[in-house]
Design an enzyme around this catalytic site. Structure first.
Site, PDB file in Angstrom:
ATOM      1  CG  ASP A  99      -1.867   1.160   1.255  1.00  0.00           C
ATOM      2  OD1 ASP A  99      -2.250   1.632   0.166  1.00  0.00           O
ATOM      3  OD2 ASP A  99      -2.229   1.597   2.354  1.00  0.00           O
ATOM      4  CG  ASP A 290      -4.207   5.762  -1.595  1.00  0.00           C
ATOM      5  OD1 ASP A 290      -3.814   4.589  -1.534  1.00  0.00           O
ATOM      6  OD2 ASP A 290      -4.840   6.316  -0.679  1.00  0.00           O
TER       7      ASP A 290
END
Length: 422
Positions: A99, A290
């Protein structure tokens, strides 16, 4: 699943690790990624997780620590990139989400942490809150910091890594074992319960500090998703970039100084639709890259302009804009301006892969759904866009700590037509 929605977005990553802890590695080391498709919670539910992630980052500057949520993801329930990571000696393999929108690394989700000869319990408590959705369901973990050996694919190993070991998790129920966060170190502030002002070194920090990579740089390559699960979905490179995965020059965009985007991999850009001279839909502003959010999200005022120009109609079943075949034929490029450099999302890149329509909650086989979504706040809030996984699938992305920049380059898939055919 570990609910997503960047906190990919909706998408994430998987690796494994082996090597001598005293060996100095050559950079870069490239590791393949695995993608899990999981539509069990549907796109509307996914939208709730998107909102939780956005709200968490928006609250990053709140002075009352009790009200502050971490500016990191609740992950996508549609597609997640995972990596197999070895922990301990001998290593036990864990499936972790890779992530870019968070920085803590932890295990203990679906699979419990197994102590080994290299495990050291520091008894230091840790708590990470990733946000809460509209139903006030919180996504978080509570646990303890252990120091242990972490082994990544390609022969990368770090010792005495500060690993979060979860004793209790909430909101994560989709089979992943934890998260490997590659966001900036600042995102770990206020996760150590007894030392709120301190930060925790990230996996990239430790690889660099232990001379396993020559520079604190991470490269990310993702393929557009299809119904074919046999292909390799992407790769992550530690210590540099994989020059074989992109074409042309790498454009390095300075990270933004505008909070709260400045706490993540945040950058400044503007967006135009069609004619780059007259069709601005979002002025120069800050936002983030992101991988934990699957879609591309833009401020509400920009989204309204985009909807008007495309003629998209909000589909109540999926929560996505839908357009007709005629409107698809008229769809123009969506242009992302980084200074004087322009990166283009073609009409094919702006739509959800139609071969996966029926995997969406309420998705219809022959509909055309757009992947541009409403961020839910007006521009000028310091986080006016999110470039999620559907953007990264079209461009190679470099995260460079030394130069404080995010790099973008074109790939084979930038102009490819992969989504329209059924």
């Amino acid at each position: 699943m570990f609910l997503a929605a960047s906190l990919l977005s909706q998408a994430l990553l998987a690796l494994s690790i082996t090597a001598s802890p005293v060996e100095v590695r050559n950079s870069p080391i490239t590791i393949p990624l695995t993608m899990n498709l999981d539509f069990s919670n549907g796109t509307n539910n996914l939208s709730q997780h998107d909102k939780a992630r956005v709200a968490a980052l928006r609250n990053y500057n709140t002075h009352d620590r009790r009200q502050r949520l971490r500016p990191i993801d609740v992950w996508s329930s549609i597609f997640v990139y995972t990596m197999s990571v070895g922990i301990g000696s001998p290593p036990t393999s864990y499936k972790l989400i890779l992530d870019t929108g968070s920085s803590n690394t932890w295990v203990g989700g679906d699979r419990e942490y197994l102590e080994s000869s290299t495990s050291v319990d520091t008894e230091e408590p840790i708590r990470v809150v990733y946000g809460s959705d509209d139903n006030n369901e919180e996504f978080s973990f509570d646990g303890t910091i252990f120091r242990d050996t972490v082994t990544l694919g390609g022969g990368l190993t770090v010792t005495e890594f500060p690993l979060g070991v979860a004793h209790f998790t909430e909101g994560f129920d989709h089979g992943e074992d934890g998260v490997l966060g590659i966001g900036p170190r600042a995102l770990t502030r206020e996760t150590l319960t007894d030392r709120l002002d301190d930060t925790i070194p990230t996996i990239t920090d430790c690889l660099y500090d232990q001379n396993k990579i020559r520079q604190p740089v991470v490269g990310i390559f993702l393929r557009p998703i299809t119904a074919d699960r046999r292909i390799q979905w992407g790769e992550v490179t530690f210590g540099g970039v994989d020059h074989n995965r992109y074409t042309g020059d790498m454009v390095c965009v300075d990270t933004t100084d505008t909070p709260p985007s400045s706490h993540s991999w945040g950058i400044d850009l503007r967006i135009t639709y069609g004619d780059i001279e007259i069709s601005e839909i979002l002025g120069n502003t800050a936002g983030v890259v992101d991988s934990g959010i699957p879609f591309i999200k833009i401020a509400s005022d920009a989204f309204e302009k985009y909807q008007a120009k495309t003629g998209g109609v909000m589909d109540g079943a999926t929560g996505l804009l839908a357009i007709s075949p005629r409107q698809y034929g008229d769809l123009e490029d969506l242009n992302f301006h980084f200074g004087n450099q322009i990166f283009v999302l073609t009409r094919d890149a702006q739509i959800w892969p139609r071969s996966l329509n029926t995997r969406l909650d309420g998705g219809r086989p022959y509909y055309i759904y757009l992947v541009i979504k409403n961020l839910g706040t007006q521009s000028g809030r310091g986080r006016d866009f999110v470039l999620g996984a559907t953007f990264i699938q079209r461009f190679y992305v470099m995260l460079d700590r030394t130069r404080s920049c995010v790099g973008f380059a074109k790939t084979y898939y930038t102009y490819a037509s992969t989504n329209y055919s059924t």
